[in-house]
Motif scaffolding. Sequence first.
Motif, mmCIF file in Angstrom:
data_model
loop_
_atom_site.group_PDB
_atom_site.id
_atom_site.type_symbol
_atom_site.label_atom_id
_atom_site.label_comp_id
_atom_site.label_asym_id
_atom_site.label_seq_id
_atom_site.Cartn_x
_atom_site.Cartn_y
_atom_site.Cartn_z
ATOM 1 N N VAL A 60 -6.763 31.174 50.138
ATOM 2 C CA VAL A 60 -7.146 29.400 50.727
ATOM 3 C C VAL A 60 -8.549 30.315 50.840
ATOM 4 O O VAL A 60 -8.969 30.421 52.381
ATOM 5 N N LYS A 61 -9.106 29.103 49.600
ATOM 6 C CA LYS A 61 -11.101 29.701 49.469
ATOM 7 C C LYS A 61 -11.577 28.668 51.360
ATOM 8 O O LYS A 61 -11.662 27.965 51.277
ATOM 9 N N ASN A 62 -12.245 29.030 51.934
ATOM 10 C CA ASN A 62 -13.043 28.980 53.218
ATOM 11 C C ASN A 62 -14.174 28.879 52.949
ATOM 12 O O ASN A 62 -15.107 30.200 52.382
ATOM 13 N N ASP A 63 -14.999 27.730 53.240
ATOM 14 C CA ASP A 63 -16.226 27.497 53.544
ATOM 15 C C ASP A 63 -17.068 28.859 54.019
ATOM 16 O O ASP A 63 -17.015 28.178 55.113
ATOM 17 N N THR A 64 -17.652 29.981 53.706
ATOM 18 C CA THR A 64 -17.202 30.447 54.813
ATOM 19 C C THR A 64 -19.631 30.928 55.172
ATOM 20 O O THR A 64 -20.098 31.777 55.607
#
Length: 71
Positions: A60-64
């Motif tokens: 899952v791509k998180n906005d980091t």
Amino acid sequence: MKSEKFKELAENRVNRVIDDIRKVANLSNKTRYEYSDTQIKKIFTAIEEATKEAKSQFQVKNDTTKKFSLD
């Protein structure tokens, strides 16, 4: 429809990868091949890095990215 296509492609591609890994393992036959520990480390480092990269694509791509704020 999309899940069926995913399943079909995934099964074919994963089976192909498994077959190719078995072919790499066949290179371990010392009566037919000569290799160094360094070469073996390079091979498995490359395989592990490619596997890690592929696996990360499914995470899952998180906005980091950090946002600028004066607060």
